[in-house]
Write an enzyme that holds these catalytic residues in place. Structure first.
Site, short mmCIF file in Angstrom:
data_model
loop_
_atom_site.label_atom_id
_atom_site.label_comp_id
_atom_site.label_asym_id
_atom_site.label_seq_id
_atom_site.Cartn_x
_atom_site.Cartn_y
_atom_site.Cartn_z
N ASP A 439 15.53 116.34 10.27
CA ASP A 439 14.13 115.92 10.44
C ASP A 439 13.39 116.88 11.38
O ASP A 439 14.00 117.70 12.07
CB ASP A 439 14.13 114.50 11.02
N ASP A 496 7.30 109.86 3.65
CA ASP A 496 7.77 108.62 4.27
C ASP A 496 7.20 107.40 3.54
O ASP A 496 7.48 106.27 3.92
CB ASP A 496 7.34 108.55 5.74
#
Ligand code: DGJ
Length: 692
Positions: A439, A496
């Site tokens: 990430d 997301d």
């Protein structure tokens, strides 16, 4: 006049020089093999008129320096002390073989190299390199500069967190369309690719030029219409990304593609190029495993009992890789219970995992799944042991604003990279991990190419040490998706946003570049965590199954009916993934704005699947027949609706597909199209086709 020619896929690039830096006299659809290149170069010469200088400066591969050029320059350079340099390059020599060409131009103390490579995937790959005898400062260096088509518009992309890949069509107007990502990532905001659809181009028809800059650190893209009517395209690292004087500067790869079969021709080539050339798969023969990711199920609340219970459900439904997301780690002082602390402290949090991760991994392995782990190596929270010990490892000024409560580590420094390699290497040695979700959740405080080079070096070293581990590029969803990061990773977390209605649109537009095999897509909870929209399981599951499939929710909350649907779609994905993940996605020119549809065609053309997503009600009573795409007009296909059970009670007629398979030619399927049943919004029709 010297000329060179490169052919790749549907494009030809012709370069020529009369003594200066070479110029692209043709970048367009393929020319006949016997085209006279000298004549072509002559024919490209333009007139002059009043109000202009007495010399028309050429649009070279690096226009500007030393020429009476009034557009954006391809190079902005200074001596180490900051004094501007305006070198006058002259062509020097060329090296050429069947697939590659290197053109060298020189000025006093400076060498400018433009290199070109043709790839069997149908793209041209090019770069610019500047070498200097004395250290110089580089403000701007463009990859080989190309002329843009004179017809049509500029198609680039915009996005934001949870709404990535929004296409933006802009007409050419005098002056510049500038897209610049200055966030240190390729970015949600300005993905690094641009298309030039000619007048009338659509998904299935027309000519389109396209460029993709393979760099993850922020880029600059200039599409300029000059006062004389010429158009140029420049792409390179973000302005000022080179912060130190040096003797060698190089752009990333610029990947060029042309289609004469509409936007789909670009999508097909870019998908193939990324999947078959750029991405390096640990085991290319391994089918893409079904993921389970626990983020939206438990967030930071990790405990063995909950996660083993969820793993049981995931395995029973068909997951093959269990991914433990953010929240498993911590330091001496604190553990990661929310996003305010502990990034940088990559030790297993013993409060949550008293025996380390082994019991969970043993359980997951016992269920026949592999194990994946979330990390965010480039970042640290100020509230971390790491930054308490090494406050000087932070990139950027000491008094900068945080982002998601975190700072960025300076990966330009070897000791920082060594530390991160040590930590990640130790994790991968201790635990049997076959996948890392990598990430990157904050924007960088400075634009620095050295940071990107540092990240690449860390990833390359880790991959060399652990070649069997797959890595996913995630940056708050789709904040770092480009061919630079995909040369080091095998999956991207597109967004997301798990809301399948949003995802359907994003996935469809992202397929202009991204193949299904790298595009992670998960079935989320019925009520989306990022939009609040409530969607049926069948729609959520089919949208995810059209890309690299997974689930991300608390599976213990599923009703028996929802679970049955998820099992069926999972089984469908597994039965078809070998060919869908290696196939090509062709978007349909849908006559109804309520429908977003694509056809995925197997590499050998023997089968296809149509995914037709109904996102809205329609203004007419009945669905308009849907023309397919990407098929062979002369072939005959047997087509069947895979999910007739998804027809709502409002479907009262006798659409043939509801009653059984049909046999039709590609021409008929792509011409008049297929009549589909009436559908409620948020239905995905799945039509399977087999070539006879
Ligand atoms: C952002 C990612 O995109 C999410 O999927 C999740 O991994 C969180 N970060 C964890 O902090």
């Amino acid at each position: 006049m010297k000329t060179w020619r490169l052919d790749a896929g549907a494009q030809t690039l012709v370069l020529a020089t009369g003594g200066g830096v070479p110029e692209a006299v043709w970048w367009g659809p393929a020319l006949p093999p016997d085209e006279d290149l000298a004549e072509l170069a002559q024919a490209a010469r333009m007139d002059r008129t009043g109000g202009m200088l007495d010399v028309l400066a050429p649009l070279t591969l690096c226009p500007g320096p030393g020429e009476p050029w009034q557009g954006q320059p391809g190079l902005v350079l200074a001596a180490a002390d900051g004094a501007p340099l305006v070198p006058r390059f002259r062509f020097s020599d060329a090296e050429e073989d069947d697939e590659a060409l290197r053109l060298v131009s020189r000025a006093e103390g400076l060498t400018l190299i433009h290199s070109f490579r043709t790839e069997p995937t149908g793209v041209l790959v090019m770069r610019t390199r500047l070498e200097s005898e004395a250290p110089v400062r580089m403000q701007w260096l463009a990859a080989p500069v190309l002329p843009a088509p004179q017809s049509g518009d500029i198609l680039d992309f915009h996005g934001r967190w949870t709404r990535e890949f929004h296409p933006v069509l802009t007409p050419w107007t005098p002056g510049i369309r500038l897209r610049e990502s200055r966030t240190g990532r390729s970015g949600h905001e300005h993905p690094p690719w641009v298309l030039f659809p000619h007048e009338g181009a659509r998904w299935t028809q027309g000519t389109v030029h396209a460029l993709h800059y393979a760099w993850s650190g922020g880029h600059r893209s200039v599409a300029e219409a000059l006062p004389d009517g010429r158009r140029q395209i420049q792409m390179g690292h973000a302005w000022g990304a080179e912060t130190e004087p040096g003797t060698v500067f190089e752009t990333a790869d610029l990947i060029a593609c042309i289609s004469v079969s509409g936007l789909n021709g670009i999508g097909a080539t870019f998908q193939r190029d990324l999947r078959d050339r750029v991405v390096r798969w640990p085991d290319p023969a391994r089918p893409r495993p079904v993921h389970y990711n626990c983020w939206e199920a438990v967030y930071f609340r990790h405990d063995l009992g909950t996660l083993t219970a969820i793993a049981d459900r995931a395995a029973a439904i068909g997951a093959e890789r269990f991914v433990l997301d953010d929240g498993w780690f911590g330091g001496w002082v604190k553990g990661r219970d929310d996003d305010t602390s502990s990034l940088g402290d990559w030790s297993v949090d013993r409060r949550k995992w008293p025996e380390g991760l082994h019991p969970l991994i043993a359980h997951v392995h016992g269920l026949g799944m592999t194990f994946g782990l979330w990390v965010e190596p480039e970042m640290a929270n100020p509230d971390s042991d790491l930054l308490r010990v090494h406050p000087d490892w932070v990139l950027g000024p000491a008094d900068q604003a945080t982002g998601r409560n975190q700072l960025v580590l300076d990966l330009g420094r070897a000791e920082v990279r060594d530390h991160l390699f040590g930590v990640l290497d130790a994790l991968l040695r201790e635990y049997p991990i076959d996948y890392l979700k990598w990430d990157h959740n904050r924007l960088l405080p400075v634009v620095a190419a050295a940071q990107t080079r540092g990240t690449y070096a860390l990833l390359d070293r880790l991959r060399a040490a652990h070649p069997g581990v797959e890595i996913e590029s995630c940056a708050s969803g789709g904040g770092r998706i480009d061919a630079g990061i995909l040369a080091r990773t095998q999956r991207v977390w597109l967004s997301d946003c798990l809301d399948a209605a949003e995802r359907l649109r994003m996935q469809a537009d992202a397929a202009l570049v991204l193949p299904a095999a790298v595009t992670g897509s998960h079935v989320g909870a019925a009520t989306s965590h990022t939009t609040g929209r409530v969607l049926p399981m069948a729609f959520r599951a089919w949208v995810a199954a059209s890309r690299h499939f997974g689930f991300e929710m608390d599976l213990r909350t599923l009703s028996a009916e929802e679970e049955a649907v998820l099992r069926t779609v999972t089984a469908w994905f597994k039965a078809n993934r070998v060919w869908t993940m290696a196939g090509t996605i062709h978007r349909c020119d849908t006559p109804d704005p309520a429908v977003t549809a694509e056809v995925q065609v197997a590499a050998d053309g023997s089968r296809f699947v149509l995914f037709a997503g109904v996102l809205d009600t329609t203004i007419q009573s009945l669905p308009r027949p849907l023309p397919l795409a990407g098929l062979e007009p002369g072939a005959r296909y047997r087509v069947r609706l895979a999910n007739p059970q998804d027809a709502p009670p409002a479907s009262r007629g006798r659409v043939a597909l509801l009653e059984g398979p049909l046999t039709l030619s590609g021409a008929a399927l792509m011409g008049a199209g297929l009549a589909l049943p009436v559908a409620w919004p948020h239905t995905m029709w799945v039509v399977e086709g087999t070539r006879l």
